[in-house]
Design an enzyme around this catalytic site. Structure first.
Site, short mmCIF file in Angstrom:
data_model
loop_
_atom_site.label_atom_id
_atom_site.label_comp_id
_atom_site.label_asym_id
_atom_site.label_seq_id
_atom_site.Cartn_x
_atom_site.Cartn_y
_atom_site.Cartn_z
N ARG A 1 -24.00 55.84 -8.65
CA ARG A 1 -23.52 55.56 -10.00
C ARG A 1 -23.68 56.71 -10.98
O ARG A 1 -22.76 57.06 -11.71
CB ARG A 1 -24.30 54.38 -10.63
CG ARG A 1 -23.79 53.04 -10.32
CD ARG A 1 -24.97 52.10 -10.28
NE ARG A 1 -25.80 52.50 -9.17
CZ ARG A 1 -25.55 52.14 -7.91
NH1 ARG A 1 -24.58 51.34 -7.66
NH2 ARG A 1 -26.30 52.59 -6.92
N THR A 2 -24.89 57.25 -11.03
CA THR A 2 -25.17 58.22 -12.09
C THR A 2 -24.28 59.45 -11.93
O THR A 2 -23.63 59.89 -12.89
CB THR A 2 -26.66 58.62 -12.06
OG1 THR A 2 -27.44 57.42 -12.04
CG2 THR A 2 -27.04 59.44 -13.27
N LYS B 1 -32.77 78.36 1.24
CA LYS B 1 -33.20 79.73 1.61
C LYS B 1 -34.42 80.14 0.80
O LYS B 1 -34.88 81.28 0.90
CB LYS B 1 -32.06 80.72 1.33
CG LYS B 1 -30.76 80.41 2.03
CD LYS B 1 -29.68 81.39 1.56
CE LYS B 1 -28.30 80.82 1.78
NZ LYS B 1 -27.29 81.54 0.99
N ARG C 1 -30.43 65.67 -11.59
CA ARG C 1 -31.40 64.71 -11.07
C ARG C 1 -32.33 65.46 -10.12
O ARG C 1 -31.86 66.23 -9.27
CB ARG C 1 -30.72 63.56 -10.32
CG ARG C 1 -31.71 62.68 -9.57
CD ARG C 1 -31.08 61.44 -8.99
NE ARG C 1 -30.76 60.50 -10.05
CZ ARG C 1 -30.30 59.26 -9.81
NH1 ARG C 1 -30.12 58.84 -8.57
NH2 ARG C 1 -30.03 58.44 -10.81
N HIS D 1 -35.33 58.08 -16.94
CA HIS D 1 -33.90 58.04 -16.58
C HIS D 1 -33.15 57.68 -17.87
O HIS D 1 -32.63 56.59 -18.04
CB HIS D 1 -33.69 56.98 -15.50
CG HIS D 1 -32.38 57.05 -14.79
ND1 HIS D 1 -31.31 57.82 -15.21
CD2 HIS D 1 -31.96 56.41 -13.66
CE1 HIS D 1 -30.30 57.65 -14.37
NE2 HIS D 1 -30.67 56.81 -13.43
N1 CP Z 1 -28.88 53.42 -11.43
C1 CP Z 1 -28.86 54.57 -10.73
O1 CP Z 1 -29.51 55.54 -11.08
O2 CP Z 1 -28.07 54.53 -9.62
P1 CP Z 1 -27.80 55.75 -8.65
O3 CP Z 1 -29.14 56.11 -8.00
O4 CP Z 1 -26.80 55.30 -7.67
O5 CP Z 1 -27.34 56.91 -9.48
#
Ligand code: CP
Length: 314
Positions: A50-51, A79, A100, A128
């Site tokens: 999703r993110t 590397k 991320r 998050h």
């Molecule tokens: N909610 C969320 O962070 O989903 P993903 O890990 O799929 O990005």
């Protein structure tokens, strides 16, 4: 001015409400050319569906181009290239980086060294913030307010970064939190201290049944974060402890909505998907509009500019 988004704990109530208003504009008209000529990088050192895809869709629908990676194994990190060098390199190519990373604090570090804004798309078990903004947007959309709500957080409250972010951002809105988790996955003391510091009421429950959740305005389910356990035996012991079943909604308020940041593993029975309380797929959809707002804000595009935008594609 550093326009990075590392945590929503830095954001005022006014800023959160401003971003909600901007996301509402994008929900009305998601297709525009506001970011034509810009390049957005999505650097995902951890898996995501999703993110990453909603950030990339957000950028694409605003006319930007997107580069990046979904798997660090295809990068020169294999590397031995450091995070610092990777961030500085990518900053040469793009206007903004969405990142991320599995290390807590990685986004903060990146924001301190990068010449372009960084958006934290999740750092370890820490924060998050873009998920939290879409959670706040969804709570506002379903309840008509963010004020004085009874919010039940269920599942992995130890490693779940989404609940940590949400708890901190809600401090402006006089919530009462209910923490429902096994002892092994209880809300960490540091976040309970945060609650006391900001006069956020909270109660802790072990039971998870129709009576306990009957007072909920928002029932926020979470996945047990297998990837954060060092002892997989412990994961096996707790992974299926709290499963929301359809018959548990018998006493729920009509206006109560079930949220989940997703992915779901075994926390919500599939039969609930068609129940009017279920709202997790709409919640994920809101991620698109909220992330359009977050990218624009980080690039210095104001709500006024969005409102006056003449590049809408109908
Ligand atoms: N909610 C969320 O962070 O989903 P993903 O890990 O799929 O990005």
């Amino acid at each position: 001015m550093n326009r990075s988004l590392v945590t929503l704990a830095d954001h005022s109530r006014e800023k959160i409400e401003y971003l909600i208003r901007m996301a509402q504009e994008f929900e009305q008209h998601p297709n525009r050319l506001l970011l034509q000529g810009r390049v957005v990088a999505t650097l995902f050192f951890e898996p995501s569906t999703r993110t990453r895809l909603s950030f990339e869709t957000a950028a694409n629908r605003l006319g930007a181009r997107v580069i990046g990676f979904a798997d660090p194994k295809v990068t020169s990190g294999t590397k031995g290239e450091t995070l610092k060098d990777t961030i500085l390199m990518v900053s040469n190519y793009v206007d903004i980086i969405v990142m991320r990373h599995y290390l807590e604090g990685a986004a903060r570090y990146a924001s301190e060294i990068a010449p372009v804004p960084i958006i934290n798309a999740g750092d370890g078990a820490n924060q998050h913030p873009s998920q939290t903004m879409l959670d706040l947007y969804t709570i506002y959309q379903t309840q008509g307010t963010l004020e004085n709500l009874q919010i039940y957080l269920v599942g992995d409250l130890k490693y779940g970064r989404t609940v940590h972010s949400l708890l901190m951002a809600m401090r402006h809105f006089n919530p009462t939190f209910h923490f429902i988790a096994p002892d092994e996955l209880a809300m960490p003391e540091t976040y309970k201290t945060y609650c006391r510091q900001y006069n956020i009421r909270y109660e802790e429950h072990q039971d998870f049944d129709a009576d306990v959740i009957s007072g909920a305005d928002i029932l926020y389910m979470t996945r047990v974060q297998k990837e954060r356990f060092s002892d997989l035996m412990e994961y096996e012991r707790v992974k299926d402890r709290y499963l929301l079943k359809l018959d548990m909604l018998s006493h729920a308020k009509d206006t109560m909505r079930i949220l989940h940041p997703l992915p779901r593993v075994n926390e919500i029975e599939y039969a609930i998907d068609d129940d009017p309380h279920a709202y997790y797929f709409q919640q994920a959809r809101n991620g698109l509009f909220v992330r359009q707002a977050l990218i624009c804000d980080a690039l210095g595009i104001s709500l006024e500019q969005v409102k006056n935008d003449k590049t809408i594609i109908l």
